[in-house]
Scaffold this motif. Structure first.
Motif, PDB file in Angstrom:
ATOM      1  N   ALA A 120       0.854  -1.188   0.000  1.00  0.00           N
ATOM      2  CA  ALA A 120       0.000   0.000   0.000  1.00  0.00           C
ATOM      3  C   ALA A 120       0.889   1.237   0.000  1.00  0.00           C
ATOM      4  N   PHE A 121       0.356   2.337  -0.513  1.00  0.00           N
ATOM      5  CA  PHE A 121       1.100   3.579  -0.619  1.00  0.00           C
ATOM      6  C   PHE A 121       0.301   4.700   0.032  1.00  0.00           C
ATOM      7  N   GLY A 122       1.012   5.765   0.393  1.00  0.00           N
ATOM      8  CA  GLY A 122       0.292   6.881   0.992  1.00  0.00           C
ATOM      9  C   GLY A 122       1.199   8.026   1.363  1.00  0.00           C
TER      10      GLY A 122
ATOM     11  N   VAL B  93      -9.174   6.280  -2.383  1.00  0.00           N
ATOM     12  CA  VAL B  93      -8.464   7.039  -1.356  1.00  0.00           C
ATOM     13  C   VAL B  93      -9.105   6.796   0.002  1.00  0.00           C
ATOM     14  N   ALA B  94      -8.259   6.642   1.009  1.00  0.00           N
ATOM     15  CA  ALA B  94      -8.714   6.556   2.393  1.00  0.00           C
ATOM     16  C   ALA B  94      -7.963   7.611   3.201  1.00  0.00           C
ATOM     17  N   VAL B  95      -8.696   8.563   3.778  1.00  0.00           N
ATOM     18  CA  VAL B  95      -8.081   9.603   4.601  1.00  0.00           C
ATOM     19  C   VAL B  95      -8.168   9.174   6.061  1.00  0.00           C
TER      20      VAL B  95
ATOM     21  N   PHE C 288      -3.486   5.945   0.913  1.00  0.00           N
ATOM     22  CA  PHE C 288      -3.729   6.513   2.232  1.00  0.00           C
ATOM     23  C   PHE C 288      -3.211   7.945   2.343  1.00  0.00           C
ATOM     24  N   LEU C 289      -3.992   8.780   3.004  1.00  0.00           N
ATOM     25  CA  LEU C 289      -3.575  10.115   3.408  1.00  0.00           C
ATOM     26  C   LEU C 289      -3.719  10.199   4.923  1.00  0.00           C
TER      27      LEU C 289
ATOM     28  N   ARG D 121       4.022   1.947   2.248  1.00  0.00           N
ATOM     29  CA  ARG D 121       5.100   2.858   1.862  1.00  0.00           C
ATOM     30  C   ARG D 121       4.585   4.295   1.885  1.00  0.00           C
ATOM     31  N   LEU D 122       5.165   5.071   2.779  1.00  0.00           N
ATOM     32  CA  LEU D 122       4.707   6.442   2.982  1.00  0.00           C
ATOM     33  C   LEU D 122       5.754   7.444   2.522  1.00  0.00           C
TER      34      LEU D 122
END
Length: 310
Positions: free
Chosen positions: A9-11, A40-42, A107-108, A137-138
């Motif tokens: 996952a990325f964000g 998108v998931a905040v 993700f945010l 991975r952020l």
């Protein structure tokens, strides 16, 4: 979940001092990403956030409330917020259980604005480190209000804070000068905008500080701070106007390169987009068409609209 293969996952971890525009950024970026077709998931990690303007997928307020902590432990807002982050760090199973059903989303993370969380306190860094173990991975997106550019002393302090944050958080990092649409209201800049975004020769700022009777007495201190910033040579900024789609696109391009999203399998990318991301340049499709025809199979030669835009 144990025994189940997970996808990467990325964000973005959106950080910055209070009032820098983190929540507004999360709203604008989430809308922009959805327009591009990304799920998108905040995630709100700030227990002090009230009246969130975006659709919140996970809210840390469900785990711990800042008001309850302040009342129970007789702490002020800053101390209460630090306790909340330490409590979240000690209960990461709760966060993982909330994030696991959202696999496949981008993700945010809307993070708290207390500067010490990103400069020397260990809770938030530990949380980010644990997320990496979950194959998330952020990129740290650090917002700084652009009005600091109008004051040389404040700009040097912002550079020091940004550098300390980059070294402490230990994530791929993108610094933003936010609220660029309001910069004209803050006053005239002493230099061109490129001087501030690229953090060019800071000795010119020292000359401006020398004209101030107060800072004249601290010239040696300012020289050492400037030398430290230039020795690391890490800090630079991207200007951001959250109302401008082109501005958001440039930020997203930098973030996608930083966390590796543009090289992932979530979106099929043309060779043009891959090369542009690798070297930081914008290639025209006509210049790479021959390369695509030579090295790619016919089934792989489709050009995705979003990749062309990015």
């Amino acid at each position: 979940m144990a025994g189940v293969a997970t996808t990467t996952a990325f964000g973005q971890a959106v950080i910055g001092p209070p009032g820098s525009g983190k929540t507004t950024y999360c709203l604008g970026m989430s809308e922009f990403l959805r327009a591009l077709g990304r799920r998108v998931a905040v995630v709100n990690l700030d227990p002090a956030n009230e009246g969130l303007p975006y659709e919140c997928a996970v809210d840390v307020g469900e785990l711990v409330g800042l008001g309850d902590v302040m009342d129970a432990l007789r702490l002020g807002p800053n101390g209460g917020l630090l306790y909340c982050m330490e409590y979240l760090e000690a209960n990461l199973d709760w966060l993982r259980a909330k994030l696991e059903p959202l696999r496949g989303h981008y993700f945010l993370f809307d993070c708290p604005g207390q500067v010490e969380l990103c400069t020397h306190h260990g809770a938030l860094r530990s949380i980010f480190s644990q997320m990496a173990q979950w194959d998330l991975r952020l990129t740290a997106v650090h917002l700084v209000d652009s009005h600091y550019c109008t004051d040389p002393a404040k700009f040097i302090s912002v550079l020091c804070t940004s550098l300390a944050t980059m070294l402490h958080v230990e994530l791929p990092h993108v610094n933003l000068l936010s609220k660029m649409d309001l910069i004209e209201h803050y006053g005239k800049l002493a230099f061109n905008l490129d001087y501030y975004t690229e953090v060019l020769d800071l000795s010119y700022l020292l000359d401006h500080l020398a004209s101030d009777p107060f800072f004249r007495h601290y010239r040696q201190l300012n020289e050492k701070l400037v030398q430290l910033i230039e020795d690391y040579s890490l800090v630079s900024f991207i200007p951001l106007n959250i109302q401008d789609k082109e501005s958001i696109r440039r930020v997203l391009q930098a973030v996608d390169k930083a966390n590796g999203y543009c090289f992932g399998v979530q979106e099929q990318r043309s060779l043009e987009a891959m090369m542009s991301a690798a070297v930081g340049a914008d290639f025209h499709f006509s210049s790479t068409l021959g390369i695509q025809e030579k090295y790619l199979e016919p089934s792989d030669q489709s050009v995705e609209q979003e990749a062309m835009q990015l």
